[in-house]
Design a protein around this motif. Structure first.
Motif, PDB file in Angstrom:
ATOM      1  N   CYS A  14     -59.780  13.741 -19.394  1.00  0.00           N
ATOM      2  CA  CYS A  14     -59.150  12.809 -20.327  1.00  0.00           C
ATOM      3  C   CYS A  14     -60.177  11.759 -20.710  1.00  0.00           C
ATOM      4  O   CYS A  14     -60.610  10.979 -19.860  1.00  0.00           O
ATOM      5  N   CYS A  53     -52.991  14.451 -22.106  1.00  0.00           N
ATOM      6  CA  CYS A  53     -53.009  13.819 -20.790  1.00  0.00           C
ATOM      7  C   CYS A  53     -51.597  13.345 -20.459  1.00  0.00           C
ATOM      8  O   CYS A  53     -50.984  12.625 -21.235  1.00  0.00           O
ATOM      9  N   ARG A  69     -50.720  11.244 -18.388  1.00  0.00           N
ATOM     10  CA  ARG A  69     -50.661   9.815 -18.074  1.00  0.00           C
ATOM     11  C   ARG A  69     -50.651   8.973 -19.341  1.00  0.00           C
ATOM     12  O   ARG A  69     -49.934   7.992 -19.433  1.00  0.00           O
ATOM     13  N   CYS A  70     -51.510   9.341 -20.299  1.00  0.00           N
ATOM     14  CA  CYS A  70     -51.708   8.438 -21.429  1.00  0.00           C
ATOM     15  C   CYS A  70     -51.512   9.107 -22.786  1.00  0.00           C
ATOM     16  O   CYS A  70     -51.526   8.438 -23.811  1.00  0.00           O
ATOM     17  N   SER A 119     -59.802   9.117 -22.296  1.00  0.00           N
ATOM     18  CA  SER A 119     -59.269   7.767 -22.237  1.00  0.00           C
ATOM     19  C   SER A 119     -59.164   7.274 -20.789  1.00  0.00           C
ATOM     20  O   SER A 119     -59.671   6.220 -20.442  1.00  0.00           O
ATOM     21  N   CYS A 120     -58.538   8.079 -19.910  1.00  0.00           N
ATOM     22  CA  CYS A 120     -58.452   7.705 -18.493  1.00  0.00           C
ATOM     23  C   CYS A 120     -59.804   7.896 -17.812  1.00  0.00           C
ATOM     24  O   CYS A 120     -60.010   7.433 -16.705  1.00  0.00           O
TER      25      CYS A 120
HETATM   26 ZN   LIG Z   1     -55.353   9.961 -20.024  1.00  0.00          ZN
END
Ligand SMILES: [Zn+2]
Ligand SMILES: [Zn+2]
Length: 839
Positions: free
Chosen positions: A159, A176, A178-179, A161-162
Motif C-alpha cells: 500500500c 488496501c 485499511r485506507c 499510502s500506509c
Molecule cells: Zn493503505
C-alpha cells in the motif's frame, strides 16, 4: 411502593461484586470446568459498541448459568492492542500509540464493567505489554527453530499510502483494507510462516469441531486442497532447451488436449523462452502485470489477456510442441506458476484459446449426454477420445493410467495442491512485536537468546514507515546494532515487526496462567482448563484469526506444550447488529428533504437539517453511533443486556430497534413491581402455576443450552404475564428471579434481597424441574356435595390433595350448598373429583 431505579441498583451491586471478588476464578478439582471465551477486542478510540456487547452478553449469560449449575467457570478478558489505527493516529498526532492504547483500554474497561460482565480481571492480558509479547516472541523462536519461519524476497501487496506490505486478506477488491488506496506489487525481504505444512491437519481436524458449518466451509475453501498430478513439460529449443516446466493439474486425463502452456509473467524461464521478435511485447506485458494486484489479475479481470513468448515445450504424452504463453491470470505464487491449458475442457482456457486462435481439441466425451463443445468447454467427466492409449477409458481410470505412465518415465507423479499459501508474517511498522532475530554477517540469522527476551520496542519520536519499505525501527541505529549471540561480533537486529494476528494466536493460553514469569503457561493449568468450551466472536474472523490460531496451536501441540489438538471446541458467531435507526432516519430525511427544497416551512426545514446531520453522522460510523453508555444512562445495563439478547436469534443478523428497548425495560419494571408488592399472606396457597413454572424452567434451560436467548426471554415474559394475572406464589417469584439472573444480574440480586434472601444469586443453585410436572397444564376437577354435582374448577395437574380440597371448598357455585352445614368429610380423587360430605 418502591420504584425501579437501575441507576442506583447497578453501581451498588457492581461494587458489592467487586468487594466480594465474586468473579474471581479459583480452580476447584471437585467441580467440572467450563472455559467461556470472547474474542478479545481491539481497543479502538471509539469505544465499545453494541455489536461487542451482543457477543459478550451471550458468554456472560452462559457463564452465569453454568456457575449456578455448579461449574468451575473461567471467563477472562483482555486486549488485542497492537495494530494500525493507533499507529496511524500516532503518525498524525505524534502521540505514542502506547498512550492512546492505554486511554482506549481504560475507556473499554469502564464500559465493560458498567454492563456488569463477570470477567475475572486478575487474568487480564494485553498483547502490547512487554511481559506478554515476551512470550509471543518466545513462541516465534520455537517456530523459527522448528524451521517453520523463513525469509524470502516476495512480491507482496504494497500500500503506497500506509507504506506497508499487506497480506492478501487485507486487500479488498484490489484496495488496501485499511485506507482504500490502490494496492501495488513490490518485492521486499519478508518473514513467512510455513502454515502450508499444516494444511492437511488444519483441514482434517475441522471434522472434530462444533463450529458453524459456514465457517468450516470458509476454512476448507481457504485451504483449498485438490488432488491431481504434477506433469513435467520440457522446453524445446532456445537457450533453455530441455529445462523442466512442471505444472499441477487436477485433470491429468485431459493431457492429450493440452494445446498450449501459460506461465505467469514473473516465471523464471520467461526470459530464456522469449524469442527476440517477441521480446518487446513480452516486456511490455510484464511491466503492466507488475502494476496489478493478484485480485485484479484473477477474480476481477473480465478478459483474459496474454502474450506468446515465441518458445515451445513438449507435451509428455504425445510429444507435441506446444506454444508457451504468458498471462497475468497465472500467479507466480500459486503452485508452480505455470499451467497446461486444455481449452476443450476448461472454461478459462477455452476463453483464452478462442481469443488467440489456439486449437481446441476434444479429449473427453460425456456419457449419455450432449457435449457443450464447440460452443463452450466441457468440464465434466466422461470417456476419453483422441487420447492414444487412454481412448475409451472413463475419467477416473484415465487419470490413474496416465499418472502411472508419467511416473514410470520420470515425467510426473500423483500430487496434491493447496490454495493456502505461507503466512506473510512481517510488517514494516512500529507498533507490533519486534521479531526476535539477529542477523550476523558471519553466523547468519539467529534467535535472540531466551534470557534476553523480551526484545522491547525502542522509544521513537517519529512513527512514519520509511519510504523504502523498512519499518521505523530500521532508523534507530542504537537499537539495530547489537552483538551476535553466537560469535559476539557486530550484528543487526531484525527490523520487521509481527502482524497484528500474532498476539491473538495464543492469548487464550495466557489467561490460564497470566502472571507466570517463568513460562508462558504452566502445563498443569493448561491441562486443567483446555479445551475452550465456548468461543464467541464475529464471523469476520472465520478465516484468518481462527486459522492462524489453530496453526500455532498445532505447532504447540507438536512441541508438547499443549495437550489438545484444537483450541476452540465450540464456536459461535453473534449475528451482525444492523442500524435500524440509520435506516429510519435516512427515510425520514428523504421525506423532509422535498419540503426543505420548496423552503416553505421553516420548522420542517430545521427538522430536516437536524435529521440530515444525524444521518450523515450515522452513515459515517453506522452502529458505532449507538453507544452502550447512552442506553445504560437511559434504561440501565440490565435492560441493555436483555435487549441485546431479545432483539432476535443470536446467530442471525438483526436490526437495532430503540422502541423494542422500551419493551424490555417495561418487562423489568413489571417484575420489579410484582416482587415489591409480594405479600406472603395474600399469595395464592394452591400453587396455581406449578406446572407452568416447571415447564418454564425446562424451556429456559433448553433454550440456554442451544443459545436461543430470545426465546428464553419470551418464556420468562409469558411466565410473568401469568403471574401478574393470577397471583404469584413465593416459589414462582423465587424461580423467576433465578431464571432471569443470568440476563439481568444487578436487577436479580436486588430482587433476591427484596424477597428476603441473603447473598448473591450467582451463588444460588439453578432451579431444577420435575419432568412429570411439566407434562400437562391444568385439569378440570368436578365438585360434588353429598354425591351431587355442584360445580367444577381447574387445577394444576400435579396439585396435592390438600390443595384440591381447599380449592373445592372455595368454588363459588358450591358455597350455597354448604351454607349452614358442617363439612364432615372430603374425599379427593386427584385430577378428577372432590366429594364433600356435609350435613
Ligand atoms: Zn493503505
Ligand atoms: Zn556471529
Amino acid at each position: 411502593m418502591t420504584e425501579y431505579k437501575p441507576g442506583d441498583i447497578e453501581p451498588k451491586w457492581q461494587a458489592r461484586w467487586r468487594e466480594a471478588k465474586l468473579h474471581k476464578t479459583v480452580y476447584d478439582p471437585a467441580k467440572p470446568k467450563y472455559y467461556a471465551l470472547d474474542m478479545f477486542p481491539y481497543p479502538s478510540g471509539s469505544g465499545l459498541h453494541v455489536g461487542h456487547c451482543e457477543g459478550y452478553t451471550a458468554t456472560d449469560i452462559i457463564t452465569r448459568w453454568k456457575r449456578m449449575q455448579g461449574y468451575n467457570v473461567l471467563h477472562p478478558m483482555g486486549w488485542d492492542a497492537f495494530g494500525l489505527p493507533a499507529e496511524n493516529y500516532a503518525i498524525k498526532t505524534g502521540i505514542h500509540p502506547r498512550i492512546t492504547t492505554e486511554k482506549s483500554i481504560a475507556n473499554f474497561r469502564r464500559q465493560i464493567d458498567s454492563v456488569g460482565f463477570c470477567y475475572d480481571w486478575d487474568r487480564e492480558v494485553n498483547t502490547t505489554d512487554p511481559l506478554y509479547y515476551k512470550w509471543t516472541q518466545w513462541i516465534f523462536i520455537r517456530l523459527f527453530k522448528k524451521g517453520l519461519a523463513y525469509e524470502g524476497v516476495m512480491p507482496i501487496n504494497w500500500c503506497p499510502s500506509c507504506k506497508t506490505g499487506l497480506a492478501n486478506e487485507e486487500v479488498k477488491a484490489g484496495l488496501c483494507d485499511r485506507c482504500g488506496t490502490q494496492v501495488e506489487r513490490k518485492a521486499l525481504r519478508q518473514w513467512l510462516l510455513r502454515i502450508t505444512h499444516y494444511a492437511d491437519r488444519l483441514l482434517e481436524d475441522l471434522k472434530d469441531l462444533d463450529w458453524p458449518q459456514s465457517t468450516m466451509l470458509m476454512q476448507k475453501n481457504w485451504i483449498g486442497r485438490s488432488q491431481g498430478a504434477e506433469v513435467v513439460f520440457k522446453v524445446s529449443g532456445g537457450p533453455s532447451d530441455g529445462a523442466e516446466l512442471p505444472v499441477f493439474t487436477t485433470r491429468p486425463d485431459t493431457l492429450y488436449g493440452a494445446t498450449h502452456m501459460v506461465l505467469s509473467p514473473e516465471h523464471a524461464l520467461v526470459d530464456a523462452l522469449t524469442t527476440p521478435e517477441q521480446k518487446p511485447a513480452v516486456q511490455a506485458y510484464q511491466a503492466a502485470a507488475r502494476r496489478k494486484s493478484d485480485l485484479e489479475r484473477t477474480e476481477l479481470a473480465k478478459e483474459k489477456t496474454g502474450v506468446f513468448t515465441g518458445g515451445y515445450a513438449v507435451n509428455p504424452v504425445n510429444g507435441n510442441r506446444t506454444p508457451v504463453w504468458i498471462a497475468d491470470y497465472v500467479l507466480s505464487t500459486y503452485g508452480t506458476g505455470a499451467i497446461m491449458a486444455v481449452p476443450a475442457h476448461d472454461e478459462r482456457d477455452f476463453e483464452f484459446a478462442t481469443v488467440y486462435g489456439i486449437p481446441i481439441v476434444e479429449v473427453v466425451r460425456p456419457v449419455g449426454a450432449d457435449t457443450s463443445l464447440p460452443a463452450a468447454a466441457y468440464v465434466g467427466e466422461g470417456v476419453n477420445v483422441n487420447s492414444g492409449d487412454l481412448n475409451g477409458l472413463p475419467t477416473a481410470a484415465a487419470k490413474e493410467k496416465v499418472t502411472a505412465h508419467l511416473e514410470a518415465r520420470g515425467l510426473g507423479r500423483s500430487a496434491v495442491s493447496y490454495r493456502l499459501r505461507d503466512w506473510l508474517f512481517s510488517r514494516q511498522r512500529y507498533w507490533g512485536e519486534p521479531i526476535p532475530l539477529v542477523h550476523c554477517p558471519r553466523c547468519g540469522t539467529l534467535a535472540v537468546p531466551e534470557d534476553q527476551l523480551p526484545v522491547r520496542l525502542p522509544e521513537v519520536d517519529k512513527f512514519e514507515p520509511s519510504g523504502t519499505g523498512e519499518s521505523p525501527l530500521a532508523a534507530i541505529e542504537s537499537w539495530v546494532v547489537t552483538a551476535c549471540p553466537h560469535c559476539g561480533g557486530p550484528a543487526r537486529r531484525e527490523t520487521n515487526t509481527m502482524p497484528q494476528w500474532a498476539g491473538s494466536c495464543w492469548y487464550y493460553l495466557r489467561y490460564l496462567d497470566a502472571h507466570n514469569d517463568k513460562e508462558p503457561w504452566a502445563k498443569a493449568e493448561e491441562r486443567r482448563w483446555m479445551n475452550i468450551d465456548l468461543y464467541v466472536g464475529g464471523a469476520e474472523h472465520g478465516v484468518l484469526h481462527l486459522l492462524y490460531a489453530r496453526f500455532w496451536h498445532k505447532v504447540l501441540f507438536d512441541l508438547g506444550l499443549v495437550s489438545t489438538r484444537e483450541p476452540f471446541k465450540k464456536l459461535r458467531h453473534q449475528g451482525t447488529v444492523l442500524a435500524r435507526t440509520f435506516a429510519d432516519a435516512s427515510q425520514k430525511y428523504h421525506e423532509f428533504s422535498e419540503v426543505e427544497f420548496r423552503g416553505e416551512h421553516a420548522h420542517l426545514k430545521s427538522t430536516g437539517e437536524k435529521l440530515k446531520s444525524e444521518v450523515e453522522k450515522m452513515a459515517k460510523s453506522k452502529l458505532n453511533g449507538i453507544n452502550p453508555d447512552d442506553v445504560i444512562r437511559q434504561y440501565g445495563a440490565d435492560t441493555l443486556r436483555l435487549y441485546e439478547m431479545f432483539m432476535g436469534d443470536f446467530e442471525s443478523p438483526k436490526p437495532w430497534d430503540p422502541r423494542a428497548i422500551e419493551g424490555c425495560h417495561r418487562f423489568l419494571r413489571r417484575v420489579f413491581r410484582l416482587v415489591d408488592e409480594f405479600d406472603q399472606a395474600k399469595a395464592p396457597q394452591n400453587d396455581p402455576h406449578l406446572s407452568l413454572r416447571h415447564r418454564t424452567i425446562k424451556q429456559v434451560h433448553a433454550d440456554l443450552d442451544r443459545m436461543q436467548f430470545n426465546t428464553a426471554i419470551a418464556r420468562l415474559m409469558e411466565f410473568l404475564n401469568e403471574l401478574s394475572s393470577r397471583g404469584a406464589a413465593a416459589e414462582d417469584l423465587r424461580v423467576l428471579v433465578l431464571l432471569l439472573a443470568p440476563f439481568a444480574p444487578h436487577f436479580c440480586d436486588e430482587a433476591w434481597e427484596m424477597l428476603g434472601n441473603k447473598g448473591f444469586v450467582l451463588n444460588q443453585t439453578w432451579p431444577a424441574y420435575d419432568e412429570a410436572l411439566t407434562v400437562d397444564t391444568t385439569v378440570t376437577v368436578v365438585v360434588q356435595v353429598n354425591g351431587k354435582l355442584r360445580g367444577e374448577f381447574s387445577a394444576a395437574a400435579g396439585a396435592t390433595q390438600d390443595q384440591l380440597k381447599e380449592a373445592a371448598l372455595s368454588v363459588e357455585k358450591v358455597l350455597p350448598h354448604l351454607a349452614g352445614k358442617t363439612v364432615r368429610k372430603v374425599i379427593v380423587i386427584p385430577g378428577k373429583l372432590v366429594n364433600i360430605v356435609a350435613g
